[in-house]
Design an enzyme around this catalytic site. Structure first.
Site, PDB file in Angstrom:
ATOM      1  N   GLU A 128      16.815 -37.524   9.440  1.00 57.51           N
ATOM      2  CA  GLU A 128      17.210 -36.937   8.151  1.00 57.51           C
ATOM      3  C   GLU A 128      18.531 -37.558   7.699  1.00 57.51           C
ATOM      4  O   GLU A 128      19.494 -37.580   8.461  1.00 57.51           O
ATOM      5  CB  GLU A 128      17.362 -35.416   8.288  1.00 57.51           C
ATOM      6  CG  GLU A 128      18.062 -34.719   7.147  1.00 57.51           C
ATOM      7  CD  GLU A 128      17.399 -34.932   5.803  1.00 57.51           C
ATOM      8  OE1 GLU A 128      18.110 -35.325   4.855  1.00 57.51           O
ATOM      9  OE2 GLU A 128      16.166 -34.716   5.700  1.00 57.51           O
ATOM     10  N   GLY A 171      14.389 -30.284   0.451  1.00 64.49           N
ATOM     11  CA  GLY A 171      14.432 -29.556  -0.805  1.00 64.49           C
ATOM     12  C   GLY A 171      14.453 -28.051  -0.657  1.00 64.49           C
ATOM     13  O   GLY A 171      14.822 -27.341  -1.588  1.00 64.49           O
ATOM     14  N   VAL A 221      17.327 -44.276   7.191  1.00 63.56           N
ATOM     15  CA  VAL A 221      16.403 -45.331   7.618  1.00 63.56           C
ATOM     16  C   VAL A 221      16.550 -46.533   6.683  1.00 63.56           C
ATOM     17  O   VAL A 221      16.476 -46.393   5.457  1.00 63.56           O
ATOM     18  CB  VAL A 221      14.958 -44.816   7.617  1.00 63.56           C
ATOM     19  CG1 VAL A 221      13.977 -45.945   7.936  1.00 63.56           C
ATOM     20  CG2 VAL A 221      14.799 -43.688   8.632  1.00 63.56           C
ATOM     21  N   HIS A 263      11.126 -32.060  -9.670  1.00 63.91           N
ATOM     22  CA  HIS A 263       9.777 -31.989  -9.117  1.00 63.91           C
ATOM     23  C   HIS A 263       9.072 -33.332  -9.236  1.00 63.91           C
ATOM     24  O   HIS A 263       7.914 -33.400  -9.634  1.00 63.91           O
ATOM     25  CB  HIS A 263       8.973 -30.914  -9.845  1.00 63.91           C
ATOM     26  CG  HIS A 263       9.584 -29.565  -9.796  1.00 63.91           C
ATOM     27  ND1 HIS A 263       9.567 -28.684 -10.868  1.00 63.91           N
ATOM     28  CD2 HIS A 263      10.261 -28.926  -8.815  1.00 63.91           C
ATOM     29  CE1 HIS A 263      10.204 -27.569 -10.532  1.00 63.91           C
ATOM     30  NE2 HIS A 263      10.629 -27.691  -9.297  1.00 63.91           N
TER      31      HIS A 263
END
Length: 540
Positions: free
Chosen positions: A35, A86, A227, A462
């Site tokens: 994360e 989220g 990453v 969204h």
């Protein structure tokens, strides 16, 4: 062949990544979750939107909060950052899509009867996330009923399905959801500051359910690791495994570059994060077999954002939680009320005069000149979040963008893609705001998101698509089981695979679709039983 360190590496800890982590751990796999954001304790969240270091994510500027804002040419994207993704910043709203625009979209309709296929997984996701129906009455809810009446939609208004522990306010109790396997919880105190991050242990974020249970089973979560590369080991299709390289998030001089080797990778960095990462890796040559359709069919949920603010200095339009009421004025449209409790005054900076239709910049300037004290006085922000209701309007219409580079040296940006681009102006948004102004006590005024007025650029929290489900790499990026075309053991389980606008807050949809995807992954050892799942119960 190089030694393998892990069975699976999951990139991202939001709704898609958390589901993958738990279900893989249950099936006996060794799992590591990467994360890029930090891990938050409840007490770490902001109590006010003015605490930008706790709210916004911009690590190179020293900001390590829970929300990133990323501008593109056609849309501004808001996304969650941190362990829990989220779920840290969203408004707790968990809806099952109702429109056939979603389930029967031509992009994926021939691959399954998605309404029936996803139904049991929606049920599982609702249970895991502790979905319950909000119960409460207040000025914001009254306002929504008045607007519904104006729109002729009084029979299409309902209270929100939310992921909140609505127990006795402030009372700490043993885990009410997973027969004691989950963490202790505390009843919601109804402060309404859900979207700043819940400081009171009531919001059902992923660290309270999926991630908590995954870590109990041995999954490791490594925070603040970004990453930067994924490349196959040996065979070009990844069947021999992958090397995943990370750096310290926001690191400039001390990047702490690390590489781990894994048999499989689940990419779940959120729709935006996944698209940006995979597009970069495809262009660089690390994952050259990814479909040419990567970055196509990017959805914004066809959103618009407006607000209404009372002029009365003592007005109080707050709701008990962030979002309490929904209205469906037609088959394609859904909107909600959003409030920020007492801590969201700074959000008023993102709103300006109400505009719509043609010449919106001119409307904006004229409104500023006509009422300079309203818009330019610093005092307008005093009590703004107490005196305001924000409306998020979503549609299931078939709009899309594309994420691409103009050339090898340019940044990834949006372009008009397949079909119509999302509109910077939804006429119904202005209608809703004007209706709300008529009904609030003490007078008031409507507002539009500044980016919509000045740039004809909608804002969305969204974003979906870009690595969508399809029948072949000529039409999408993953197959019906969320396996990336061209690779073995490379799955994508977040909102980037969603083929159509959901028309409602998509968190539950992403969770259910990840559940469905992971149900097809076999257990590591067929002779070893899958780890027992806690029995979920309805929250008290």
């Amino acid at each position: 062949m190089a030694e393998i360190d892990h069975d699976w590496v999951v990139i991202g800890s939001g709704f898609g990544g958390s589901v993958a982590a738990l279900r893989l751990a249950e099936k006996g796999y060794d799992v590591t979750v990467l994360e890029k954001g930090r891990r938050f304790a409840d007490t770490d969240f902001a109590s006010s939107a003015w605490q930008v270091g706790k709210l916004l994510w911009a690590p190179f500027a020293g900001l390590r909060g829970i929300m990133a804002m990323t501008p593109f040419s056609h849309v501004t994207v808001i996304s969650g950052v941190g362990v829990g993704g989220g779920s840290l910043v969203y408004g707790n709203t968990l809806y099952v899509p109702h429109s056939d625009d979603f389930y029967r979209h031509p992009q994926w309709a021939d691959l399954a009867d998605w309404r029936s296929e996803l139904a049991p997984h929606f049920a599982t996701a609702q249970s895991m996330l502790g979905v319950t129906t909000f119960v409460g009455e207040g000025p914001s809810e009254d306002l929504m009923r008045d607007i519904a009446a104006d729109l002729g939609a009084s029979d299409r208004i309902h209270t929100t399905e939310v992921g909140v522990f609505l127990g006795e306010p402030g009372k700490r109790v043993p885990d009410p959801y997973f027969d004691g396997a989950g963490p202790d919880r505390a009843g919601c105190i109804r402060c309404g500051q859900c979207m700043l991050g819940c400081r009171h242990n009531a919001k059902n974020t992923l660290v309270k359910n999926y991630l908590h249970l995954a870590e109990r089973l041995g999954a490791r979560v490594e925070a603040e690791r970004t990453v930067v590369d994924i490349r196959p080991i040996g065979a070009a299709d990844g069947s021999d495994g992958y090397e995943v390289t990370t750096v310290r998030s926001g690191g400039i001089l001390r990047r702490d570059r690390q590489t781990i080797r894994t048999r499989g990778v689940v990419v779940a960095g959120g729709a935006l994060g996944t698209n940006l990462l995979l597009r970069t890796l495809r262009d660089r040559g690390s994952l050259p077999r990814l479909s040419d359709r990567l970055g196509h069919l990017v959805r914004t949920n066809s959103e618009a954002i407006v607000a209404v603010t009372s002029n009365h200095p003592k007005a109080d339009l707050r709701s008990d939680i962030a979002i309490t009421t929904s209205i469906h004025p037609d088959e394609h449209t859904h909107f909600t009320n959003n409030t920020y409790g007492l801590g969201g005054d700074a959000m008023g900076l993102t709103f300006g005069p109400l505009t719509g239709g043609r010449l919106r910049v001119g409307q904006f300037v004229l409104a500023m000149l006509a009422r300079p004290l309203r818009w330019l006085s610093p005092t307008r922000l005093s009590g703004w979040s107490r005196r305001s209701v924000v409306f998020t309007i979503m549609q299931s219409t078939d709009t899309a963008l594309r994420l691409r580079r103009r050339n090898r040296f340019s940044r990834i940006n949006t372009a008009v893609g397949d079909g119509d681009a999302p509109l910077g102006d939804l006429p119904i948004a202005r209608t809703i705001a004007e209706s709300a102004v008529r009904h609030i006590g003490g007078g008031g005024y409507g507002s539009t998101a500044v980016t919509e007025s000045l740039l004809a650029r909608p804002t969305t929290a969204h974003i979906l698509g870009g690595a969508v489900i399809a029948d072949s790499p000529a039409h999408g990026v993953v197959d019906r089981f969320r396996r990336a075309f061209g690779y073995e053991n490379l799955l994508i389980t977040d909102g980037s695979t969603v083929a159509a606008n959901a028309g409602v807050n998509p968190s539950l949809t992403i969770t259910a679709m990840a559940e469905e995807a992971m149900s097809h992954v076999p257990q590591k050892n067929p002779t070893t039983p899958v780890a027992a799942r806690p029995t979920t119960v309805t929250a008290r």
